[in-house]
Enzyme design. Structure first.
Site, short mmCIF file in Angstrom:
data_model
loop_
_atom_site.label_atom_id
_atom_site.label_comp_id
_atom_site.label_asym_id
_atom_site.label_seq_id
_atom_site.Cartn_x
_atom_site.Cartn_y
_atom_site.Cartn_z
N ASP A 94 6.30 9.12 8.61
CA ASP A 94 6.44 7.67 8.45
C ASP A 94 7.90 7.36 8.07
OD1 ASP A 94 6.01 5.01 8.31
OD2 ASP A 94 4.55 5.08 6.66
N ASN A 202 -3.02 4.64 2.59
CA ASN A 202 -2.13 4.61 1.43
C ASN A 202 -1.24 3.37 1.40
OD1 ASN A 202 -1.19 5.72 3.85
ND2 ASN A 202 0.55 6.65 2.85
N HIS A 203 -1.19 2.61 2.49
CA HIS A 203 -0.32 1.43 2.52
C HIS A 203 -1.05 0.22 1.95
CE1 HIS A 203 1.27 4.12 5.76
NE2 HIS A 203 2.26 4.05 4.89
N HIS A 234 3.90 -1.81 0.29
CA HIS A 234 4.20 -0.43 0.70
C HIS A 234 3.79 -0.24 2.15
CE1 HIS A 234 2.87 4.06 0.61
NE2 HIS A 234 4.15 4.00 0.91
N ASN A 325 11.39 7.71 2.66
CA ASN A 325 11.35 8.76 3.70
C ASN A 325 12.55 8.58 4.61
OD1 ASN A 325 8.84 9.63 2.80
ND2 ASN A 325 7.72 9.00 4.62
N PRO A 373 5.14 2.98 -7.02
CA PRO A 373 3.72 2.62 -7.06
C PRO A 373 2.91 3.74 -7.71
CG PRO A 373 4.42 3.12 -4.80
CD PRO A 373 5.64 3.25 -5.67
N HIS A 397 8.70 8.86 -5.97
CA HIS A 397 8.35 7.71 -5.10
C HIS A 397 6.94 7.20 -5.36
CE1 HIS A 397 5.54 10.12 -2.87
NE2 HIS A 397 5.47 9.27 -1.86
P1 5GP Z 1 3.06 7.73 0.09
O1 5GP Z 1 4.31 7.09 0.53
O2 5GP Z 1 3.31 9.16 -0.33
O3 5GP Z 1 1.93 7.58 1.02
O4 5GP Z 1 2.58 6.92 -1.20
C1 5GP Z 1 3.43 6.61 -2.24
C2 5GP Z 1 2.66 6.43 -3.50
O5 5GP Z 1 1.96 5.20 -3.52
C3 5GP Z 1 1.57 7.44 -3.79
O6 5GP Z 1 2.10 8.64 -4.30
C4 5GP Z 1 0.70 6.72 -4.81
O7 5GP Z 1 1.15 7.05 -6.11
C5 5GP Z 1 0.97 5.24 -4.54
N1 5GP Z 1 -0.20 4.47 -4.08
C6 5GP Z 1 -1.07 4.75 -3.08
N2 5GP Z 1 -2.00 3.77 -2.96
C7 5GP Z 1 -1.70 2.82 -3.89
C8 5GP Z 1 -2.26 1.53 -4.25
O8 5GP Z 1 -3.24 1.05 -3.69
N3 5GP Z 1 -1.65 0.85 -5.26
C9 5GP Z 1 -0.55 1.34 -5.92
N4 5GP Z 1 0.02 0.59 -6.88
N5 5GP Z 1 -0.02 2.53 -5.61
C10 5GP Z 1 -0.57 3.27 -4.61
MN MN Z 2 3.89 5.57 4.74
MN MN Z 3 5.27 5.74 1.58
#
Ligand code: 5GP
Ligand code: MN
Ligand code: MN
EC number: 6.5.1.-
Length: 474
Positions: A94, A202-203, A234, A325, A373, A397
């Protein structure tokens, strides 16, 4: 198994052995270190240390965990003038995934009576999930090229936001040296209909409120006062970025032998920064990054409209937009000499120190906002870059994944999770049952511990904590 030497309670070393060119350095407390029986991330730190041209150390942040080739939370810099390589696995699939934090003019108690209306309005304007449409209907390939070249700047030019937004975007909204022509046909096809969409899993887009302030001076400079309602977004470069990574890994696998490069893991495919393949990747990566920047700009603007409609407060102002990233060409002092480096940050945030010339003037004295986050229903943090700026000015991150998606899915049910969140006063919109369960807070490390480790290791200073109020999940 990888042997760790404790340097401080917040910093561990993996001595250079065998093909490693530099040591590994892991910033974490003992509790946060990955469990070697379940997660091979420490071995990945050691493997990254074998890359040609790597300088100083192969670093990992406290939220580190296993990733494709590089660990997530990995930072590695290579010397461009000494055959240093660039590796798509060091950026991730990503490309320019990142976070944007917008500040409203409302206090939480003022928002409460209108929270449901706001969440419904956000639900209606934020496209999410796989292939569910997007905010922006591009007129075709020619306009996609404008997005790839101009990022958030082009989005603002077309009326999606305010020029002041760009002052608060990393790279002022667009990465230089993007070449839309370096992006393949399949990636373009995937990109056409997704600009202005959250993506899945995750977004997220989260409504939050400042719940604690740790550093009064910096919080004031950032505009973070207790109770202030804000929006954290995010997302990244969607299918387009993913396809660019896939195409580039394949292209590099094919030429590595020709450059005399051998790596301990195929997922570390790479090529010298100055080679045609290295340059092609960086041009395509920059274009994909601009797509990600435009994506966050569009969703930020959509959130602004929803706020206006539901609360009468249209004044969402951008605190900062930063990616976690990316590979960047930067100048750093290594062994007393300024060197041109290709710095890979994969699941790691740039954390510019106070006084850095790339910072907007009004934030220069205090350092860059680092947006972290936590997880759904747990909240997030704002940190600031420190004067010592270790690991080439990088910080964590997020909280970092602890359980795989599969393990998470087995550990809870979506219905239970939704009920727990609503019970805790967090409104939930969107999210498939499966997506929600995969994202249970238990799937992530303890963000308080991760952020404290960052702070005590000197990677970034704690400024404020944000408590969740409502979440729109991808
Ligand atoms: P990544 O970029 O690795 O997918 O996610 C970044 C970070 O976002 C994760 O490590 C996690 O701590 C955080 N995260 C994932 N889902 C949520 C969410 O629904 N709410 C919040 N505040 N943080 C999240
Ligand atoms: Mn992503
Ligand atoms: Mn991310």
């Amino acid at each position: 198994m990888t042997r760790l030497v404790e340097e401080t309670p917040y910093r561990w070393r993996i001595d250079a052995e065998g093909p490693m060119r530099v040591p590994g350095v892991v910033f974490a407390t003992a509790d946060l270190l990955p469990d070697p029986s379940a997660d091979q991330a420490l071995g990945q730190v050691a493997a990254v240390a074998t890359l040609p041209g790597i300088v100083e150390a192969s670093y990992a942040m406290p939220d580190m965990h296993w990733g494709y080739g590089f660990p997530i939370g990995g930072v590695a810099a290579t010397d461009v003038e000494r055959d240093g390589v660039v590796s798509p696995g060091g950026v991730g699939f990503d490309i320019s995934c990142g976070v944007r934090l917008l500040l409203s003019g409302l206090r939480l108690d003022e928002l409460r009576p209108r929270l449901d209306a706001l969440m419904d309005a956000l639900d209606a304007v934020i496209p999410r999930g796989m292939s569910k449409g997007a905010v922006w209907h591009l007129r075709g390939q020619a306009e996609l090229e404008e997005v790839l070249a101009g990022g958030a700047r082009y989005a603002v030019e077309r009326g999606h936001g305010e020029p002041a937004d760009l002052e608060r975007c990393e790279d002022r909204g667009a990465v230089a040296d993007a070449d839309p022509a370096a992006i393949g046909a399949r990636a373009r096809e995937r990109g056409l209909a997704q600009v202005g969409s959250l993506g899945s899993g995750n977004h997220f887009l989260e409504v939050e409120a400042v719940s604690e302030v740790y550093d009064e001076e910096i919080a004031q400079a950032y505009g973070l006062w207790p109770g202030r309602v804000c929006v954290l977004i995010h997302t990244g470069s969607r299918g387009l970025g993913h396809q660019v990574c896939t195409d580039s890994v394949r292209a590099m696998e094919a030429v590595m032998a020709r450059y005399g490069i051998s790596v301990p893991d195929r997922q570390l495919a790479c090529a010298p920064v100055t080679s045609p393949e290295g340059q092609a990747y960086l041009s395509a990566m920059a274009a994909a990054a601009n797509y990600g920047r435009a994506n966050r700009q569009l969703l930020g603007q959509a959130a602004r409209r929803a706020f206006e409609q539901a609360t009468g407060d249209g004044g969402l102002s951008l605190l900062y937009d930063v990616s976690h990233n990316l590979a960047k060409l930067e100048t750093h002092h290594v062994e007393g000499r300024a060197r041109r480096l290709c710095v890979h940050r994969k699941g790691a945030t740039l954390a510019l120190p106070p006084g850095h010339e790339d910072l907007p003037e009004d934030l220069r004295a205090v350092g860059q906002p680092v947006l972290v986050p936590g997880s759904m229903g747990v909240g997030s943090y704002v940190l600031a870059g420190t004067p010592s700026a270790p690991a080439f000015a990088s910080a964590c991150h997020g909280a970092g994944r602890r359980l795989s998606r599969h393990q998470a899915l087995k550990s809870t049910s979506a219905a239970r999770l939704r009920a727990e969140l609503e019970e805790a006063g967090v409104a939930v919109r969107g999210a498939s049952a499966r997506g929600l369960a995969e994202e249970t807070p238990h799937a992530y490390k303890d963000v308080d511990a991760v952020v404290t480790a960052c702070h005590l290791a000197g990677l970034a200073r704690k400024v404020a904590k944000l408590a969740p109020v409502g979440v729109v999940k991808g």
